[in-house]
Design a protein around this motif. Structure first.
Motif, PDB file in Angstrom:
ATOM      1  N   LEU A   1      -6.704   1.157   0.399  1.00 28.96           N
ATOM      2  CA  LEU A   1      -5.950   1.834  -0.990  1.00 28.96           C
ATOM      3  C   LEU A   1      -7.312   2.975  -0.914  1.00 28.96           C
ATOM      4  CD1 LEU A   1      -4.995  -0.868  -4.078  1.00 28.96           C
ATOM      5  CD2 LEU A   1      -3.881   1.092  -2.886  1.00 28.96           C
ATOM      6  N   HIS A   2      -8.031   2.815  -0.854  1.00 27.34           N
ATOM      7  CA  HIS A   2      -9.233   3.934  -1.120  1.00 27.34           C
ATOM      8  C   HIS A   2      -8.649   4.476   0.108  1.00 27.34           C
ATOM      9  CE1 HIS A   2     -12.959   6.594  -1.334  1.00 27.34           C
ATOM     10  NE2 HIS A   2     -12.393   5.413   0.275  1.00 27.34           N
ATOM     11  N   LEU A   3      -8.843   4.288   1.444  1.00 29.62           N
ATOM     12  CA  LEU A   3      -8.153   5.342   2.315  1.00 29.62           C
ATOM     13  C   LEU A   3      -7.682   6.433   2.238  1.00 29.62           C
ATOM     14  CD1 LEU A   3     -10.098   3.230   5.466  1.00 29.62           C
ATOM     15  CD2 LEU A   3     -11.327   5.343   4.479  1.00 29.62           C
ATOM     16  N   VAL A   4      -6.281   5.789   1.712  1.00 33.17           N
ATOM     17  CA  VAL A   4      -4.722   6.238   1.570  1.00 33.17           C
ATOM     18  C   VAL A   4      -4.962   6.897   1.056  1.00 33.17           C
ATOM     19  CG1 VAL A   4      -2.964   5.988   1.883  1.00 33.17           C
ATOM     20  CG2 VAL A   4      -4.313   4.676   3.196  1.00 33.17           C
ATOM     21  N   SER A   5      -5.074   6.746  -0.183  1.00 32.99           N
ATOM     22  CA  SER A   5      -5.668   7.309  -2.186  1.00 32.99           C
ATOM     23  C   SER A   5      -6.487   8.203  -1.778  1.00 32.99           C
ATOM     24  CB  SER A   5      -6.083   6.402  -3.050  1.00 32.99           C
ATOM     25  OG  SER A   5      -7.530   6.432  -2.707  1.00 32.99           O
ATOM     26  N   ASN A   6      -7.298   8.002  -0.906  1.00 31.01           N
ATOM     27  CA  ASN A   6      -8.407   9.391  -0.452  1.00 31.01           C
ATOM     28  C   ASN A   6      -8.111  10.922   0.779  1.00 31.01           C
ATOM     29  OD1 ASN A   6     -11.820  10.086  -0.586  1.00 31.01           O
ATOM     30  ND2 ASN A   6     -11.385  10.067   1.768  1.00 31.01           N
ATOM     31  N   ALA A   7      -7.062  10.567   1.737  1.00 29.26           N
ATOM     32  CA  ALA A   7      -6.890  10.956   2.007  1.00 29.26           C
ATOM     33  C   ALA A   7      -5.546  11.769   2.007  1.00 29.26           C
ATOM     34  CB  ALA A   7      -6.310  10.615   3.215  1.00 29.26           C
ATOM     35  N   ILE A   8      -4.831  10.874   0.712  1.00 31.90           N
ATOM     36  CA  ILE A   8      -3.604  11.973  -0.316  1.00 31.90           C
ATOM     37  C   ILE A   8      -4.709  13.273  -1.074  1.00 31.90           C
ATOM     38  CG2 ILE A   8      -2.646  11.957  -2.416  1.00 31.90           C
ATOM     39  CD1 ILE A   8      -1.336   9.239  -1.121  1.00 31.90           C
TER      40      ILE A   8
ATOM     41  N   ILE B   1       1.081  -1.086   0.099  1.00 30.35           N
ATOM     42  CA  ILE B   1      -0.169   0.053   0.181  1.00 30.35           C
ATOM     43  C   ILE B   1       1.044   1.493   0.048  1.00 30.35           C
ATOM     44  CG2 ILE B   1      -1.984   1.604   1.364  1.00 30.35           C
ATOM     45  CD1 ILE B   1      -2.934  -1.090   0.350  1.00 30.35           C
ATOM     46  N   LYS B   2       1.534   1.554   0.809  1.00 32.41           N
ATOM     47  CA  LYS B   2       3.115   2.431   1.014  1.00 32.41           C
ATOM     48  C   LYS B   2       3.605   2.399   0.009  1.00 32.41           C
ATOM     49  CE  LYS B   2       6.237   4.826   3.689  1.00 32.41           C
ATOM     50  NZ  LYS B   2       7.082   4.681   2.484  1.00 32.41           N
ATOM     51  N   GLU B   3       4.220   1.499  -1.104  1.00 27.91           N
ATOM     52  CA  GLU B   3       4.706   1.895  -2.280  1.00 27.91           C
ATOM     53  C   GLU B   3       3.660   1.872  -3.187  1.00 27.91           C
ATOM     54  OE1 GLU B   3       6.917  -1.457  -2.696  1.00 27.91           O
ATOM     55  OE2 GLU B   3       8.270  -2.151  -1.531  1.00 27.91           O
ATOM     56  N   MET B   4       2.952   1.396  -3.047  1.00 26.22           N
ATOM     57  CA  MET B   4       1.773   2.311  -4.470  1.00 26.22           C
ATOM     58  C   MET B   4       1.598   3.495  -4.634  1.00 26.22           C
ATOM     59  SD  MET B   4      -1.224  -0.023  -5.484  1.00 26.22           S
ATOM     60  CE  MET B   4      -2.507   0.255  -6.878  1.00 26.22           C
ATOM     61  N   LEU B   5       1.424   3.821  -3.456  1.00 25.66           N
ATOM     62  CA  LEU B   5       1.555   5.457  -2.980  1.00 25.66           C
ATOM     63  C   LEU B   5       1.375   6.390  -3.203  1.00 25.66           C
ATOM     64  CD1 LEU B   5      -2.694   4.503  -1.406  1.00 25.66           C
ATOM     65  CD2 LEU B   5      -2.113   4.798  -4.026  1.00 25.66           C
ATOM     66  N   GLU B   6       2.862   5.534  -2.641  1.00 30.89           N
ATOM     67  CA  GLU B   6       4.117   7.592  -1.845  1.00 30.89           C
ATOM     68  C   GLU B   6       4.372   7.968  -3.108  1.00 30.89           C
ATOM     69  OE1 GLU B   6       7.373   6.474   1.075  1.00 30.89           O
ATOM     70  OE2 GLU B   6       7.665   5.212  -0.612  1.00 30.89           O
ATOM     71  N   VAL B   7       4.178   7.202  -4.472  1.00 33.46           N
ATOM     72  CA  VAL B   7       4.310   8.120  -5.402  1.00 33.46           C
ATOM     73  C   VAL B   7       3.191   9.481  -5.748  1.00 33.46           C
ATOM     74  CG1 VAL B   7       4.848   8.200  -8.263  1.00 33.46           C
ATOM     75  CG2 VAL B   7       5.565   5.845  -6.698  1.00 33.46           C
ATOM     76  N   LYS B   8       1.756   8.549  -5.464  1.00 36.12           N
ATOM     77  CA  LYS B   8       1.274  10.360  -6.213  1.00 36.12           C
ATOM     78  C   LYS B   8       0.926  10.718  -4.976  1.00 36.12           C
ATOM     79  CE  LYS B   8      -3.236   8.940  -6.729  1.00 36.12           C
ATOM     80  NZ  LYS B   8      -4.069   7.390  -6.510  1.00 36.12           N
ATOM     81  N   ALA B   9       1.733  10.541  -3.493  1.00 37.39           N
ATOM     82  CA  ALA B   9       2.161  11.373  -2.238  1.00 37.39           C
ATOM     83  C   ALA B   9       3.166  12.415  -2.433  1.00 37.39           C
ATOM     84  CB  ALA B   9       2.199  10.549  -0.815  1.00 37.39           C
ATOM     85  N   THR B  10       4.444  11.466  -3.146  1.00 37.86           N
ATOM     86  CA  THR B  10       5.192  12.865  -3.402  1.00 37.86           C
ATOM     87  C   THR B  10       4.415  13.651  -4.024  1.00 37.86           C
ATOM     88  OG1 THR B  10       7.166  10.613  -2.497  1.00 37.86           O
ATOM     89  CG2 THR B  10       7.913  12.252  -4.107  1.00 37.86           C
ATOM     90  N   GLU B  11       4.733  13.910  -5.295  1.00 44.48           N
ATOM     91  CA  GLU B  11       3.449  14.297  -6.250  1.00 44.48           C
ATOM     92  C   GLU B  11       3.311  15.662  -5.833  1.00 44.48           C
ATOM     93  OE1 GLU B  11       1.474  12.394  -9.513  1.00 44.48           O
ATOM     94  OE2 GLU B  11       3.280  11.271 -10.148  1.00 44.48           O
ATOM     95  N   LYS B  12       2.455  15.369  -4.863  1.00 42.01           N
ATOM     96  CA  LYS B  12       1.724  16.801  -3.910  1.00 42.01           C
ATOM     97  C   LYS B  12       1.979  17.168  -2.824  1.00 42.01           C
ATOM     98  CE  LYS B  12      -2.754  16.740  -3.562  1.00 42.01           C
ATOM     99  NZ  LYS B  12      -3.944  16.397  -3.146  1.00 42.01           N
ATOM    100  N   GLU B  13       4.136  16.373  -2.819  1.00 40.95           N
ATOM    101  CA  GLU B  13       5.114  17.270  -2.015  1.00 40.95           C
ATOM    102  C   GLU B  13       4.168  16.586  -0.157  1.00 40.95           C
ATOM    103  OE1 GLU B  13       5.803  21.108  -2.415  1.00 40.95           O
ATOM    104  OE2 GLU B  13       6.932  20.834  -4.189  1.00 40.95           O
ATOM    105  N   LEU B  14       3.569  15.289  -0.378  1.00 42.39           N
ATOM    106  CA  LEU B  14       3.509  15.511   0.999  1.00 42.39           C
ATOM    107  C   LEU B  14       3.983  13.562   1.376  1.00 42.39           C
ATOM    108  CD1 LEU B  14      -1.119  14.987  -0.137  1.00 42.39           C
ATOM    109  CD2 LEU B  14       0.112  16.659   1.745  1.00 42.39           C
ATOM    110  N   LYS B  15       4.098  13.620   2.432  1.00 38.43           N
ATOM    111  CA  LYS B  15       4.629  13.037   3.275  1.00 38.43           C
ATOM    112  C   LYS B  15       4.030  11.514   4.334  1.00 38.43           C
ATOM    113  CE  LYS B  15       8.528  11.942   7.038  1.00 38.43           C
ATOM    114  NZ  LYS B  15       8.980  12.126   7.321  1.00 38.43           N
ATOM    115  N   LEU B  16       3.930   9.683   3.461  1.00 34.37           N
ATOM    116  CA  LEU B  16       2.807   9.390   3.322  1.00 34.37           C
ATOM    117  C   LEU B  16       3.993   8.392   5.368  1.00 34.37           C
ATOM    118  CD1 LEU B  16       0.490   7.804   3.199  1.00 34.37           C
ATOM    119  CD2 LEU B  16       1.466   6.314   1.005  1.00 34.37           C
TER     120      LEU B  16
END
Length: 508
Positions: free
Chosen positions: A298-305, A259-274
């Motif tokens: 996946l939904h809860l974390v991606s929605n939070a991002i 979960i972390k590896e999959m969504l970390e790229v999306k978080a990094t693009e928004k300059e967020l820390k996962l």
């Protein structure tokens, strides 16, 4: 209105008339008094009164008569008019005769001859009171019986109406489910071409940059439409009660890292820390439905991002401590997703979770909510938990849920390990149970005939899911992993991957 009649029977005419006069003097205002010198005459009088529907509350009969004993007469009277009370006049009746009258004629009283007038009048008065009391009670019982019968009939009718309404609702519900299934398939059919050909065109190295961007827009829009179709279909299956748990043992630590590896790229693009946090006692291997758990997280974390502009998103997992917890037993796991985003109005939480088609949040979030809220919530309920949302500390939101799982100290037939690929990052994830421990490659088709592989290539080039499905059905049972993986590729519209697998055989 006919007057109720008292019948007096005695073969001694003097005594009979004396008895009748006494009764007329005391009760004549409200009752008629008929006399009979023989049992035969008495039975005829009773028959005539019954024909005229006149009440016969009481009969008083002598015991010793030439043609028939009084007790035998009263037995016949009871058989003809069971509600009529009987009084036996006797001076010589045996105990046996009295007992016979009581048992066979329900004898009310017997009076010895010669009678005392006061005793006679009191006995008759009490008998008449008893008769009408019994009559009233019988009428009330009949009314109650009619009421119960009517009520039972109404219950039967109402039950039939409810059953009919239930059947209509079930038919409507089934029709809706069938409609969703039919429409999702009909929508997916043209979507096959859109996604399949857009993927094929995107692989063309001769495309200009502007053309490539336009094709990616088509592909991305198609994938969004596919997600929406699948979400609606999932809600339909949940409402119909067709969704079930598929529990098995898997590596929880690996799933959380995925979960972390999959969504970390999306978080990094928004300059967020996962951030991923789990307790030291968190079991590595558990038994649960890993696919639904992965969907939820996946939904809860991606929605939070998606709802967070600055700050951090934290996924926490820990075991609820229970004293003297046995090893390899059921435990409670707590999952928590916290963000520093806009936050969610607490008044809107129920609408988010329970009304997927009418979600209304803060005005800034109105267009940022999808059907996954309800799907995730129902998945959690299916797993025995409840999704709870509340404001974060200072700002943002916290979503939590708890589920019971079985923990293991070591692996035992866990699902095969899967890796994060470029297709995963693009938002298309092959279900881990469909991936073999070895990466799917061209050699994976080597056991199939050349003509079959050529047909598979042609079907993929035409983006025909029906043709590919018929080809998959021809794969021998011992190669079920290949069949399942190809089926997953078709469902994900990855016809480009299928073409890559078949190229070495078609163009060698």
């Amino acid at each position: 209105m006919p007057i109720p009649t008292i019948i007096c029977v005695d073969d001694e005419l003097f005594l009979l008339r004396s008895l009748a006069e006494t009764l007329k003097r005391k009760f004549g205002e409200h009752y008629a008094v008929e006399i009979a010198e023989t049992a035969e005459i008495a039975l005829e009088i009773i028959a005539e009164l019954q024909a005229e529907q006149i009440d016969i509350p009481l009969i008083i009969s002598d015991q010793i008569m030439p043609d028939m004993k009084g007790v035998d007469l009263l037995i016949q009277v009871y058989q003809a008019s069971p509600k009529t009370l009987q009084i036996l006049l006797t001076g010589k009746a045996s105990v046996e005769d009295v007992g016979k009258a009581v048992n066979s004629a329900k004898l009310y009283r017997y009076i010895s001859k010669p009678w005392e007038e006061e005793d006679l009048i009191l006995t008759v008065k009490e008998a008449l009171r008893r008769y009408y009391q019994d009559k009233k009670l019988a009428e009330q019982n009949q009314a109650l019986h009619r009421l119960n019968t009517d009520l039972e009939q109404k219950v039967i009718e109402r039950t039939a109406e409810l059953e009919k309404a239930k059947q209509a609702a079930e038919m409507a519900h089934q029709a809706k489910s069938n409609f969703f299934s039919f429409m999702s398939h009909e929508l997916k059919t043209p979507l096959n071409s859109i996604l399949g050909f857009s993927q094929l065109l995107a692989a063309d190295k001769t495309l200009q940059e502007e053309q490539y961007k336009n094709i990616k827009i088509i592909n991305r829009s198609g994938e969004q439409l596919l997600t929406l179709i699948n979400d609606i279909l999932a809600i339909s299956r949940l409402e119909a009660g067709l969704m079930t748990l598929n529990e098995r043992q898997f590596d929880l630590h690996r799933l959380l890292n995925f979960i972390k590896e999959m969504l970390e790229v999306k978080a990094t693009e928004k300059e967020l820390k996962l951030i991923l946090e789990w307790s030291s006692n968190l079991p590595q291997y558990i038994q649960a439905d890993d696919l639904k758990l992965r969907h939820i997280l996946l939904h809860l974390v991606s929605n939070a991002i998606y709802l967070t502009e600055t700050g951090t998103i934290t996924l926490r997992v820990f075991e609820n401590q229970v004293k003297n917890q046995p090893i390899d037993e059921s435990i409670s796991l707590h999952f928590e997703v916290e963000d520093t985003g806009l936050g969610i109005n607490s008044n809107c939480i129920e609408r988010i979770l329970f009304n997927p088609f009418k979600s209304t949040l803060n005005s800034d979030l109105t267009e940022k909510i999808d059907l996954n809220w309800s799907i995730s919530h129902e998945f959690i309920r299916l797993m025995g938990g409840e999704l709870i949302a509340h404001p974060g500390v200072g700002q943002g939101s916290v979503f939590t849920f708890e589920i019971n799982v079985k923990a293991y100290t070591k692996a035992d037939h866990t699902v095969p390990e899967f890796t994060l690929t470029a297709s995963d990052q693009a938002g298309i994830v092959l279900s881990p149970e469909l991936l073999h421990s070895e990466k799917l490659c061209a050699q994976s088709l080597a056991m199939m005939p050349g003509s079959w592989i050529k047909q598979l290539s042609q079907s993929a080039a035409q983006c025909s899911d029906r043709q590919i499905q018929s080809l998959i059905e021809r794969i021998p049972p011992e190669y079920s992993t290949l069949a399942q993986t190809l089926k997953q590729l078709v469902e994900d519209f990855r016809f480009d991957v299928i073409l890559e697998l078949t190229d070495p055989y078609v163009y060698k």
